[in-house]
Design a protein around this motif. Structure first.
Motif, PDB file in Angstrom:
ATOM      1  N   SER A 275      48.956  69.786  21.075  1.00 36.50           N
ATOM      2  CA  SER A 275      48.727  70.279  22.435  1.00 36.50           C
ATOM      3  C   SER A 275      47.277  70.720  22.636  1.00 36.50           C
ATOM      4  CB  SER A 275      49.710  71.405  22.773  1.00 36.50           C
ATOM      5  OG  SER A 275      49.701  72.362  21.754  1.00 36.50           O
ATOM      6  N   ARG A 276      46.510  70.829  21.514  1.00 38.71           N
ATOM      7  CA  ARG A 276      45.085  71.168  21.678  1.00 38.71           C
ATOM      8  C   ARG A 276      44.255  69.957  22.070  1.00 38.71           C
ATOM      9  NH1 ARG A 276      45.253  73.949  16.472  1.00 38.71           N
ATOM     10  NH2 ARG A 276      46.088  76.026  16.877  1.00 38.71           N
ATOM     11  N   ILE A 277      44.814  68.760  21.933  1.00 36.69           N
ATOM     12  CA  ILE A 277      44.063  67.538  22.229  1.00 36.69           C
ATOM     13  C   ILE A 277      43.930  67.360  23.744  1.00 36.69           C
ATOM     14  CG2 ILE A 277      44.085  65.011  22.018  1.00 36.69           C
ATOM     15  CD1 ILE A 277      45.595  65.408  19.365  1.00 36.69           C
ATOM     16  N   ASP A 278      42.721  66.963  24.183  1.00 37.65           N
ATOM     17  CA  ASP A 278      42.461  66.805  25.619  1.00 37.65           C
ATOM     18  C   ASP A 278      43.420  65.801  26.241  1.00 37.65           C
ATOM     19  OD1 ASP A 278      40.433  68.551  25.525  1.00 37.65           O
ATOM     20  OD2 ASP A 278      38.844  67.022  25.280  1.00 37.65           O
ATOM     21  N   ASP A 279      43.876  66.118  27.435  1.00 37.12           N
ATOM     22  CA  ASP A 279      44.722  65.219  28.222  1.00 37.12           C
ATOM     23  C   ASP A 279      46.044  64.882  27.551  1.00 37.12           C
ATOM     24  OD1 ASP A 279      42.958  65.099  30.304  1.00 37.12           O
ATOM     25  OD2 ASP A 279      41.859  63.393  29.447  1.00 37.12           O
ATOM     26  N   LEU A 280      46.389  65.619  26.529  1.00 35.47           N
ATOM     27  CA  LEU A 280      47.688  65.362  25.894  1.00 35.47           C
ATOM     28  C   LEU A 280      48.695  66.396  26.389  1.00 35.47           C
ATOM     29  CD1 LEU A 280      48.381  64.361  22.245  1.00 35.47           C
ATOM     30  CD2 LEU A 280      49.778  66.114  23.341  1.00 35.47           C
ATOM     31  N   SER A 281      49.834  65.922  26.870  1.00 37.74           N
ATOM     32  CA  SER A 281      50.866  66.875  27.293  1.00 37.74           C
ATOM     33  C   SER A 281      52.151  66.616  26.521  1.00 37.74           C
ATOM     34  CB  SER A 281      51.113  66.767  28.798  1.00 37.74           C
ATOM     35  OG  SER A 281      51.352  65.414  29.128  1.00 37.74           O
ATOM     36  N   ILE A 282      52.775  67.718  26.122  1.00 38.12           N
ATOM     37  CA  ILE A 282      54.015  67.616  25.348  1.00 38.12           C
ATOM     38  C   ILE A 282      55.193  67.509  26.305  1.00 38.12           C
ATOM     39  CG2 ILE A 282      55.463  68.757  23.622  1.00 38.12           C
ATOM     40  CD1 ILE A 282      52.871  68.383  22.302  1.00 38.12           C
ATOM     41  N   ASN A 283      56.028  66.504  26.127  1.00 38.94           N
ATOM     42  CA  ASN A 283      57.182  66.318  27.007  1.00 38.94           C
ATOM     43  C   ASN A 283      58.449  66.980  26.477  1.00 38.94           C
ATOM     44  OD1 ASN A 283      55.686  64.672  28.821  1.00 38.94           O
ATOM     45  ND2 ASN A 283      55.905  62.963  27.361  1.00 38.94           N
ATOM     46  N   THR A 284      58.486  67.204  25.166  1.00 38.69           N
ATOM     47  CA  THR A 284      59.678  67.823  24.574  1.00 38.69           C
ATOM     48  C   THR A 284      59.692  69.310  24.898  1.00 38.69           C
ATOM     49  OG1 THR A 284      59.715  66.227  22.780  1.00 38.69           O
ATOM     50  CG2 THR A 284      60.840  68.308  22.385  1.00 38.69           C
ATOM     51  N   PHE A 296      55.322  63.119  23.506  1.00 43.68           N
ATOM     52  CA  PHE A 296      54.119  63.567  24.224  1.00 43.68           C
ATOM     53  C   PHE A 296      53.456  62.389  24.935  1.00 43.68           C
ATOM     54  CE2 PHE A 296      51.213  61.746  21.108  1.00 43.68           C
ATOM     55  CZ  PHE A 296      51.978  61.729  19.954  1.00 43.68           C
ATOM     56  N   SER A 297      52.653  62.677  25.938  1.00 44.47           N
ATOM     57  CA  SER A 297      51.919  61.627  26.661  1.00 44.47           C
ATOM     58  C   SER A 297      50.429  61.915  26.572  1.00 44.47           C
ATOM     59  CB  SER A 297      52.313  61.619  28.141  1.00 44.47           C
ATOM     60  OG  SER A 297      53.692  61.391  28.271  1.00 44.47           O
ATOM     61  N   ILE A 298      49.633  60.852  26.498  1.00 45.91           N
ATOM     62  CA  ILE A 298      48.183  61.025  26.554  1.00 45.91           C
ATOM     63  C   ILE A 298      47.672  60.245  27.763  1.00 45.91           C
ATOM     64  CG2 ILE A 298      45.995  60.859  25.315  1.00 45.91           C
ATOM     65  CD1 ILE A 298      47.561  60.550  22.737  1.00 45.91           C
ATOM     66  N   LYS A 299      47.122  61.022  28.689  1.00 45.21           N
ATOM     67  CA  LYS A 299      46.667  60.428  29.937  1.00 45.21           C
ATOM     68  C   LYS A 299      45.588  59.375  29.657  1.00 45.21           C
ATOM     69  CE  LYS A 299      45.507  62.141  34.500  1.00 45.21           C
ATOM     70  NZ  LYS A 299      45.016  63.320  35.214  1.00 45.21           N
ATOM     71  N   GLY A 300      45.753  58.208  30.249  1.00 46.40           N
ATOM     72  CA  GLY A 300      44.708  57.191  30.177  1.00 46.40           C
ATOM     73  C   GLY A 300      44.689  56.406  28.878  1.00 46.40           C
ATOM     74  N   VAL A 301      45.667  56.635  27.994  1.00 47.66           N
ATOM     75  CA  VAL A 301      45.683  55.842  26.766  1.00 47.66           C
ATOM     76  C   VAL A 301      46.893  54.919  26.792  1.00 47.66           C
ATOM     77  CG1 VAL A 301      46.014  55.931  24.269  1.00 47.66           C
ATOM     78  CG2 VAL A 301      44.446  57.537  25.381  1.00 47.66           C
ATOM     79  N   LYS A 302      46.628  53.649  26.591  1.00 44.02           N
ATOM     80  CA  LYS A 302      47.732  52.698  26.622  1.00 44.02           C
ATOM     81  C   LYS A 302      48.531  52.865  25.325  1.00 44.02           C
ATOM     82  CE  LYS A 302      48.452  48.154  28.527  1.00 44.02           C
ATOM     83  NZ  LYS A 302      49.229  47.261  27.795  1.00 44.02           N
ATOM     84  N   SER A 346      52.608  56.269  29.186  1.00 42.79           N
ATOM     85  CA  SER A 346      51.825  56.431  27.958  1.00 42.79           C
ATOM     86  C   SER A 346      52.453  57.503  27.073  1.00 42.79           C
ATOM     87  CB  SER A 346      50.389  56.816  28.307  1.00 42.79           C
ATOM     88  OG  SER A 346      50.363  58.110  28.855  1.00 42.79           O
ATOM     89  N   ALA A 347      53.760  57.379  26.888  1.00 42.20           N
ATOM     90  CA  ALA A 347      54.475  58.383  26.105  1.00 42.20           C
ATOM     91  C   ALA A 347      54.692  57.907  24.677  1.00 42.20           C
ATOM     92  CB  ALA A 347      55.811  58.702  26.760  1.00 42.20           C
ATOM     93  N   PHE A 348      54.659  58.886  23.759  1.00 39.10           N
ATOM     94  CA  PHE A 348      54.849  58.601  22.343  1.00 39.10           C
ATOM     95  C   PHE A 348      55.966  59.485  21.808  1.00 39.10           C
ATOM     96  CE2 PHE A 348      50.513  57.959  23.553  1.00 39.10           C
ATOM     97  CZ  PHE A 348      50.224  56.706  23.042  1.00 39.10           C
ATOM     98  N   ARG A 349      56.627  58.968  20.768  1.00 37.22           N
ATOM     99  CA  ARG A 349      57.662  59.797  20.146  1.00 37.22           C
ATOM    100  C   ARG A 349      57.405  59.876  18.647  1.00 37.22           C
ATOM    101  NH1 ARG A 349      63.602  57.568  19.725  1.00 37.22           N
ATOM    102  NH2 ARG A 349      62.503  56.220  18.244  1.00 37.22           N
ATOM    103  N   ILE A 350      57.307  61.116  18.169  1.00 35.32           N
ATOM    104  CA  ILE A 350      57.314  61.355  16.725  1.00 35.32           C
ATOM    105  C   ILE A 350      58.722  61.797  16.365  1.00 35.32           C
ATOM    106  CG2 ILE A 350      56.597  63.037  14.971  1.00 35.32           C
ATOM    107  CD1 ILE A 350      53.832  62.968  16.158  1.00 35.32           C
ATOM    108  N   SER A 351      59.299  61.207  15.338  1.00 43.41           N
ATOM    109  CA  SER A 351      60.621  61.677  14.910  1.00 43.41           C
ATOM    110  C   SER A 351      60.625  61.807  13.386  1.00 43.41           C
ATOM    111  CB  SER A 351      61.722  60.748  15.403  1.00 43.41           C
ATOM    112  OG  SER A 351      61.374  59.399  15.206  1.00 43.41           O
TER     113      SER A 351
END
Lengths: 380, 401
Positions: A275-284, A296-302, A346-351
């Motif tokens: 969550s400290r990374i710029d433009d990164l938002s946590i969805n969980t 989480f999603s990172i704005k502007g990153v495919k 631009s959402a990612f999932r860590i599991s």
């Protein structure tokens, strides 16, 4: 290699594979055969069934082996609909269900059933009041997953189960595929009638799973044939797979007792770090989420490009769920939660699994930060 | 404050006069077997009470196990405190608080086994009743029909307090009434007959007749699974498996069809009786139920019973089938019994067995052939298994699981 895609599938435990190989090669009999080889296979199947039942605190006669989560979900939903279609034709599901639940329901809709989607709030959770409001006279089934596969939100299963106890003609189906070993699955207490499990999500093998069918609940089978599994699931039993599943479940629950706290620490480390990374938002959501999933999603990153960038460093994670990521569609769950289109895209999932460490988490945070920075430079 | 021990009240044992110690010992053994999964507990048996000291083990799980033990009238999870009024107050309040739900009533039942205690019955009521009334707002006293009955027992060593009284299984401790042989077929009735006899304190060994290839390994498995269930009560049980094929084939050749069933039963009984002698048991138990099938008419029993004067116990004789099924379900043997495998009784069943066989006739038919050596062969070929209770069937595969 850092494998952070355990909600897609887990690596089978070595002991589980050993059992599978041994049963497949030495006890290859058909459990329905009358001779000794058949008897041995039948004994193994019986023991596998009682072990799974004991670990879930239910009766062995309530466990039906299937080919996995998708089949269990289809069997629970279509089996109920077909048997009870004269009692009622209305089914309720949450809007964040797995495609195998949603797809089964949509198929029933084409056959003339009515379905109601329960809305999810911004955390991906359904509201008990909405469940109550959706119930009609002709409702026969409510299907809500226990842990969402994309963001990890835990649904209020106990509360819904309690509510549905006042409606004895409505069956309650829970998809617990992502819950096993991560959050407690209290089938009897929670008033669950049907519950789906998939072994490869807890270090068992693909092609194996189970459906819990509470004593007294009946279903129409999907498959016609030799009437195995008390006529509910025809097809020669996958004895080796069932034994492997029983072992995987035992080992997973044992690991869960030992290492659940560490898993929570790894997740919390990732949440804080990312969550400290710029433009990164946590969805969980912070509350009511499973210990192993972080979205989480990172704005502007495919998304796809980042996945491949990380892969080059030996880091494996997903864009949302493995089942929908190839379709290149934005996550239905995130859209239902009200996440804007571009972020859902631009959402990612860590599991996580119980083998993942805090050290791995640190490395992944750094790698994602670097990759995001680099990609944004190129893509702007 | 957590429960630290469970107080067990004996049932009929307390009426057993001079044999009481023997009964208490047997009960202690049953309790020890049933609580084997809880290694930290200690059992202390006294003349009229038994105490299970929990040492941190889960009281609820132990309650579940105690419920199935024969010889226990009732039991109560309890707290042991020093004979100190202040400590007693704390314990009394905590026990009642744990159970109390809004609007409920309570009473105190004091029992002074030791009359030297500083408070008399009235004083105990007053002191602790008052303390509870002061500290739980809304609670009321009802001496006739209380929701919570706090028992305070004053003994010379300490004070025992409990609020719950859980009914036990009743009966007598297993083994206190000697040993008998159970003829275990694999059907619904015989396990129930075994269970009911064990409830009266009888230790049992089972005898099963096995006729390969006419009956399959699966039917033997089924009997072993039934024996495992029965073994839960005493910790282990012997199962004698008698090879019966040769005798059944000979009966088929020698005895007229409508008498074959009567004759088969006679040979089973003779063989069981021989095994009984060797095992030093005193009776034979069957699942016979009057009038249920051809072998269970009075005429049949009269013709079959002739072969021995050993007492034959028929605990189900007067029961209705539905009641038997209900018990079979309660003791978890029903689901095993209804597995659809042939046993030695079903496979050689004649199409129309005599419901009123004559003793003289069956003796006459049997007299043409010397069955004695076949009987001896069957006894010599008998396989004796020691069955242990086992939640996991087929444990030879354990490394795979």
């Amino acid at each position: 290699m850092i494998y952070f895609d355990n909600s897609a599938t887990t690596r089978p435990f070595k002991e589980v594979l050993d059992s599978f190989v041994k049963v497949s090669s030495e006890f290859f009999g058909n459990p329905s055969s009358l001779h000794g080889l058949g008897l041995e296979a039948e004994k193994l199947l019986t023991q596998a069934r009682s072990q799974v039942a004991n670990l879930l605190s239910v009766k062995p006669t309530e466990i039906y082996f299937t080919s996995g989560g998708t089949e269990s979900n289809n069997l629970a939903i279509k089996g109920t609909a077909m048997l009870h279609k004269n009692k009622g034709r209305h089914l309720i599901l949450s809007s964040v269900e797995h495609p195998s639940v949603r797809g089964a329901m949509e198929q029933l809709k084409m056959l003339g059933f009515d379905i109601t989607y329960l809305p999810a709030d911004h955390t991906g959770r359904v509201n008990l009041e909405d469940v109550k409001a959706s119930i009609q006279k002709n409702t026969i089934l409510v299907s809500v997953m226990q842990v969402n596969n994309e963001v990890g939100t835990i649904q209020p299963i106990a509360e819904i189960g309690k509510l549905l106890k006042h409606y004895p003609t409505i069956l309650f189906h829970v998809d617990a595929v992502q819950a096993v070993g991560k959050v407690p699955v209290n089938l009897i207490e929670n008033g669950v009638d049907l519950c789906s499990f998939s072994a490869h999500k807890f270090h068992g093998l693909k092609g194996t799973g189970a459906l819990f069918i509470r004593e007294g609940v009946r279903l129409d089978p999907l498959l016609s044939g030799g009437n195995q599994e008390w006529k509910v699931r025809s097809g020669t039993e996958n004895v080796a797979g069932a034994v492997a599943m029983a072992k995987a479940l035992r080992m997973t629950l044992a690991r869960s007792e030992l290492d659940l706290e560490r898993m929570k620490r790894v997740k919390s480390l990732l949440r804080t770090g990312l969550s400290r990374i710029d433009d990164l938002s946590i969805n969980t959501p912070l509350e009511n989420s499973a210990p192993h999933i972080l979205n989480f999603s990172i704005k502007g990153v495919k998304a796809e490009v980042l996945i491949h960038t990380l892969e080059q460093k030996g880091i494996y994670l997903s864009t949302t769920s493995a089942c929908s990521s190839k379709k290149q569609l934005p996550s239905q769950t995130l859209l239902a939660m009200g996440v804007p289109d571009d972020l859902a895209d631009s959402a990612f999932r860590i599991s996580l699994s119980y083998d993942n460490t805090e050290d791995e988490a640190e490395k992944v945070i750094v790698a994602i930060e670097e990759a995001a920075k680099q990609l944004r430079k190129v893509m702007k | 404050m957590n429960y630290d021990h469970i107080l067990i009240r004996y049932g009929e044992i307390s009426t057993k006069g001079r044999n009481r110690n023997k009964f208490v010992d047997k009960l202690r053994k049953s309790v020890r077997i049933a609580l084997a999964p809880f290694p930290k507990i200690k059992i202390r048996a006294e003349r009229d009470r038994m105490y299970v000291l929990l040492n941190g083990e889960n009281a609820q799980e132990i309650n579940k196990a105690l419920k199935n033990i024969f010889g226990i009238q009732s039991f109560s999870p309890a707290i042991k405190v020093k004979r100190d009024i202040e400590q007693m107050k704390v314990a009394a309040l905590s026990l009642v608080k744990r159970l109390y739900k809004e609007g409920q009533t309570f009473k105190i039942t004091p029992k002074r086994s030791d009359k030297s205690f500083e408070l008399d019955t009235e004083g105990i009521n007053h002191t602790f009743g008052g303390h509870i009334l002061e500290n739980i707002p809304g609670i009321k006293v009802d001496v006739k029909n209380p929701d919570i009955n706090l028992k305070i027992e004053v003994r010379s060593d300490a004070i025992y307090m409990s609020c719950e009284n859980i009914l036990g299984a009743g009966g007598l401790p297993v083994g206190s009434s000697g040993k008998a042989m159970l003829m275990l077929s694999g059907g619904i009735d015989s396990p129930v007959a075994g269970y009911l006899t064990m409830k009266r304190g009888v230790e049992i060994e089972a005898v099963h007749f096995f006729s390969p290839p006419y009956t399959s390994e699966r039917s033997k498995e089924k009997v072993i699974d039934l024996a495992k269930k029965q073994a839960e009560i005493f910790g282990s049980m012997k199962l004698h498996i008698v090879p019966f094929t040769a005798i059944q084939q000979t009966i088929k050749e020698q005895i007229p069809e409508n008498y074959s069933m009567t004759s088969t039963r006679r040979f089973m009984l003779r063989i069981t009786d021989e095994i009984r002698k060797k095992q030093e048991a005193l009776a034979i138990i069957t699942g016979d139920n009057l009038g249920q099938v051809a072998s269970q008419t009075l005429e049949s029993m009269f013709a079959i019973n002739e072969v021995t004067n050993t007492p034959i116990l028929r605990p189900l004789l007067t029961m209705d089938k539905n009641d038997i099924i209900k018990i079979a379900k309660d003791i978890d043997t029903y689901d095993i019994s209804i597995r659809p495998f042939e046993d030695c009784c079903t496979i050689f069943v004649p199409s129309s067995p005599k419901t009123k066989p004559k003793r003289e006739k069956v003796m006459h038919y049997e007299s043409f052939f010397d069955f004695e050596h076949l009987i001896q062969e069957a006894i010599q070929g008998t396989e004796t298994l020691t069955i242990k209770p086992d939640s996991k069937p087929g444990s030879e595969f354990d490394d795979l699981f």
